[in-house]
Scaffold this motif. Structure first.
Motif, PDB file in Angstrom:
ATOM      1  N   PHE A  37     -13.075  13.565 -48.867  1.00  0.00           N
ATOM      2  CA  PHE A  37     -12.864  14.739 -49.697  1.00  0.00           C
ATOM      3  C   PHE A  37     -13.050  14.339 -51.161  1.00  0.00           C
ATOM      4  O   PHE A  37     -12.939  13.159 -51.494  1.00  0.00           O
ATOM      5  N   ARG A  38     -13.299  15.309 -52.000  1.00  0.00           N
ATOM      6  CA  ARG A  38     -13.412  15.015 -53.427  1.00  0.00           C
ATOM      7  C   ARG A  38     -12.746  16.135 -54.233  1.00  0.00           C
ATOM      8  O   ARG A  38     -12.644  17.265 -53.777  1.00  0.00           O
ATOM      9  N   GLN A  39     -12.329  15.737 -55.410  1.00  0.00           N
ATOM     10  CA  GLN A  39     -11.682  16.699 -56.290  1.00  0.00           C
ATOM     11  C   GLN A  39     -12.102  16.429 -57.724  1.00  0.00           C
ATOM     12  O   GLN A  39     -11.902  15.314 -58.233  1.00  0.00           O
ATOM     13  N   LYS A  43     -10.534  21.713 -60.263  1.00  0.00           N
ATOM     14  CA  LYS A  43     -11.072  22.305 -59.039  1.00  0.00           C
ATOM     15  C   LYS A  43     -10.233  21.894 -57.844  1.00  0.00           C
ATOM     16  O   LYS A  43      -9.502  20.900 -57.884  1.00  0.00           O
ATOM     17  N   GLU A  44     -10.366  22.667 -56.771  1.00  0.00           N
ATOM     18  CA  GLU A  44      -9.646  22.336 -55.556  1.00  0.00           C
ATOM     19  C   GLU A  44     -10.315  21.152 -54.837  1.00  0.00           C
ATOM     20  O   GLU A  44     -11.509  20.914 -55.006  1.00  0.00           O
ATOM     21  N   ARG A  45      -9.504  20.469 -54.040  1.00  0.00           N
ATOM     22  CA  ARG A  45     -10.045  19.387 -53.233  1.00  0.00           C
ATOM     23  C   ARG A  45     -10.927  19.984 -52.142  1.00  0.00           C
ATOM     24  O   ARG A  45     -10.518  20.899 -51.424  1.00  0.00           O
ATOM     25  N   GLU A  46     -12.132  19.445 -52.004  1.00  0.00           N
ATOM     26  CA  GLU A  46     -13.080  19.992 -51.036  1.00  0.00           C
ATOM     27  C   GLU A  46     -13.547  18.925 -50.061  1.00  0.00           C
ATOM     28  O   GLU A  46     -13.655  17.739 -50.405  1.00  0.00           O
ATOM     29  N   GLY A  92     -16.112  13.085 -59.396  1.00  0.00           N
ATOM     30  CA  GLY A  92     -14.755  13.451 -59.025  1.00  0.00           C
ATOM     31  C   GLY A  92     -14.042  12.289 -58.378  1.00  0.00           C
ATOM     32  O   GLY A  92     -14.605  11.199 -58.226  1.00  0.00           O
ATOM     33  N   TYR A  94     -12.669  10.707 -55.104  1.00  0.00           N
ATOM     34  CA  TYR A  94     -12.993  10.776 -53.681  1.00  0.00           C
ATOM     35  C   TYR A  94     -11.856  10.176 -52.868  1.00  0.00           C
ATOM     36  O   TYR A  94     -11.404   9.061 -53.158  1.00  0.00           O
ATOM     37  N   TYR A  95     -11.433  10.927 -51.859  1.00  0.00           N
ATOM     38  CA  TYR A  95     -10.337  10.508 -51.001  1.00  0.00           C
ATOM     39  C   TYR A  95     -10.800  10.470 -49.549  1.00  0.00           C
ATOM     40  O   TYR A  95     -11.577  11.317 -49.119  1.00  0.00           O
ATOM     41  N   ARG A 111      -9.165  20.443 -45.613  1.00  0.00           N
ATOM     42  CA  ARG A 111      -8.149  19.451 -45.930  1.00  0.00           C
ATOM     43  C   ARG A 111      -6.817  19.734 -45.254  1.00  0.00           C
ATOM     44  O   ARG A 111      -5.975  18.825 -45.127  1.00  0.00           O
TER      45      ARG A 111
END
Length: 127
Positions: A37-39, A43-46, A92, A94-95, A111
């Motif tokens: 995921f990235r944020q 912005k929201e995490r996508e 962003g 990254y998770y 998510r």
């Protein structure tokens, strides 16, 4: 509860590439999915990409299809995200994330299905 540790982020110019890694440790179960995921700020995490760790099926956000590749190395308990042709929109934090044990993940890029998260690795793409 296991731990996820991301690495590989950095600063690159547009058009460049990066390879992110997510190392899992301490899990008493094998997550059935792993997601990236990235944020970006404000912005929201996508969801960017996800992989079914059993069957190997992969899922990608439309914005990264053809440029990003998610893969896994079961022997190393590591999931990778190969990112090519990067642009500024890819910047962003990254998770990587894993769902709870036994979770039935209906939407791999959402998510809300993921409960265990890494600390993130920063990606900055300059134009």
């Amino acid at each position: 509860q296991g731990q996820l540790v991301e690495s590989g982020g950095g600063s690159v110019q547009a058009g460049g590439s990066l390879r992110l890694s997510c190392a899992a440790s301490g899990y008493t179960y094998r997550p059935n999915y792993m997601g990236w995921f990235r944020q970006a700020p404000g912005k929201e995490r996508e969801g960017v990409a996800a992989i079914n760790t059993g069957g190997g099926g992969t899922y990608y956000a439309d914005s990264v299809k053809g440029r990003f590749t998610i893969s896994q190395d079961n022997a190393r308990n590591t999931v990778y995200l190969e990112m090519n042709t990067l642009n500024s929109e890819d910047s962003g934090m990254y998770y990587c994330a894993a769902p709870s044990p036994g979770a039935v993940v209906a939407v791999p890029l959402s998510r809300w299905w993921y409960k265990s998260w890494g600390q993130g690795t920063q990606v900055t793409v300059s134009s």
